[in-house]
Write a protein that holds these residues in place. Sequence first.
Motif, PDB file in Angstrom:
ATOM      1  N   LYS A 277       0.830  -1.207   0.000  1.00 39.36           N
ATOM      2  CA  LYS A 277       0.000   0.000   0.000  1.00 39.36           C
ATOM      3  C   LYS A 277       0.864   1.257   0.000  1.00 39.36           C
ATOM      4  N   GLY A 278       1.978   1.222   0.694  1.00 38.24           N
ATOM      5  CA  GLY A 278       2.876   2.378   0.696  1.00 38.24           C
ATOM      6  C   GLY A 278       3.442   2.656  -0.681  1.00 38.24           C
ATOM      7  N   GLU A 279       3.828   1.595  -1.396  1.00 36.60           N
ATOM      8  CA  GLU A 279       4.336   1.767  -2.754  1.00 36.60           C
ATOM      9  C   GLU A 279       3.240   2.240  -3.696  1.00 36.60           C
ATOM     10  N   SER A 280       2.014   1.793  -3.445  1.00 38.19           N
ATOM     11  CA  SER A 280       0.895   2.237  -4.287  1.00 38.19           C
ATOM     12  C   SER A 280       0.659   3.733  -4.133  1.00 38.19           C
ATOM     13  N   VAL A 281       0.699   4.222  -2.894  1.00 41.59           N
ATOM     14  CA  VAL A 281       0.544   5.656  -2.656  1.00 41.59           C
ATOM     15  C   VAL A 281       1.647   6.433  -3.369  1.00 41.59           C
ATOM     16  N   GLY A 282       2.874   5.923  -3.291  1.00 42.70           N
ATOM     17  CA  GLY A 282       3.993   6.587  -3.955  1.00 42.70           C
ATOM     18  C   GLY A 282       3.818   6.623  -5.465  1.00 42.70           C
ATOM     19  N   ASN A 283       3.332   5.525  -6.060  1.00 37.94           N
ATOM     20  CA  ASN A 283       3.137   5.485  -7.513  1.00 37.94           C
ATOM     21  C   ASN A 283       2.032   6.428  -7.959  1.00 37.94           C
ATOM     22  N   ILE A 284       0.941   6.505  -7.172  1.00 36.73           N
ATOM     23  CA  ILE A 284      -0.149   7.419  -7.517  1.00 36.73           C
ATOM     24  C   ILE A 284       0.343   8.867  -7.502  1.00 36.73           C
TER      25      ILE A 284
END
Length: 514
Positions: A277-284
Amino acid sequence: MAPAMGMKRPAAATATQTVTLPAPDARVAVREAVRVAVQEAEAQAPTLPRAAPAVAVDGFLCVEEVDGRKWSYVVEGGAAPGKAGRVSGRRGGTAKPLGGTVKAVPLQSPLPPVEEIMSFIRSYVVPEGFPDSVTPSYVPYMSWRALKHFFGGAMGVFTTRTLLNSLGVAQSRATSGAVAINWILKDGAGRVGKMLFARQGKKFDYDLKQLRFSGDLLMELGAGIELATAAFPQLFLPMACMANVVKNVAAVTSTSTRTPIYKAYAKGENIGDVTAKGESVGNIADLLGTGLSILISKRNPSLVTSFAFLSCGYLLSSYHEVRSVVLNTLNRARFTVAVDSFIKTGHVPSLKEGNSQETIFNPPWQHQPVAIGSRFGDAFQEPASFVAIRPLFEDERYIVTYNPTKDKVYALLKDQAKPDDIVKAAFHAHVLLHFINASHANLNARKRMSSSGSYQYGNSNPLNMDFIPHIAESCKIVTSSYGVFKKKAREQGWIMSESLLNPGRARLCGIIPQ
């Protein structure tokens, strides 16, 4: 843990002293004890005559071991054994043995060149302490992983060349091949930089905040070099290679520190979910920033202004990102905060307070006042200092001293040192540093108060021995307060580990007792 230490005085006094610190009044007692002890040491140091230390037996001082290799430290050019009484007077009533220097004698022949090369390679490809520091399945996993990357790297040459041809970079087969090779060289330089920086090893575990922010600084430096290629197109390849090296080093710090940071936020066995989820936030956020940048670039804004604005926003966000991380482990920076707070106020800061006071950016050139697990030759200027200080630490598995020429407190570890002994040595080193800083502050105050302005402390070239009163008094404080410090740290939720303090690998062995 080492047994409770009885204080032993060199030559002049041999009575054992133990200071008991009442738990309810620990805050006041520690602060007052340090203040009074500093004043006593200041009063004694310029006036008390220093007893002539006994010369080490046959000129032998100790044996030091570093990574399995040993050195013997001996006295060279001093008084002969059995003639310990030769001293010369010094200003302030102190005395110094005539001559005598410390010499390190290797106890084994130098490593063959092949072994030196293999040791150098191992420092880059296997973790520190290998194979004991990893599980048995690590070797087959990394072997197959290396083979996978070998085939992936080979395939990358063909895919890059095909992509460049598809973009119409050049119709000539030779030209397209040259462009592809240049591009691969650029990426290859970046991979080399990533590999070289991986030698930082355990720093990714205990200094992860500092390395994470330093990595972001390097990322912006690499971006700046890439933009500079527009001004120097004839230097594209070397500048692109340099930028890729810098950015890949930054990438290593980001990937190596990501999991420990996410682990600090995970409760239970959900580290994978938290990471995803942390990487997803960063990608968004990255996609949104990319879209905004495309819209802005259509207006042809100033390249320098845009880069400066975006870099400032990036670094400011990075600083607050790292600052917001709350870790419950005591690395060197947080350990320093905790000990300083304990000495000055008698209490250990909470997890949030300790993390908020931690220094995030430490320039490589910044002076580090404390060294743990140091080499003998770095800590002691002359043999007499070691002989005089050694009795104070007979019951400890470490030795702490201050080298005035380097303005640094050294904690030397004995070969029997356990994890708690290393933590205690670090605590003792910071207590002694507090004494030294207070001594310097008092000395400066006396100089300012002196009407002539010519007040001098002892002599202009101080030695380790000039600070023996400070070391002796610090031993009293540590004996009485170290247990209190550990208890208060545990109550605040801190986890203390010697590995997080990054001690050096040097160990003292073969010390002849007094």
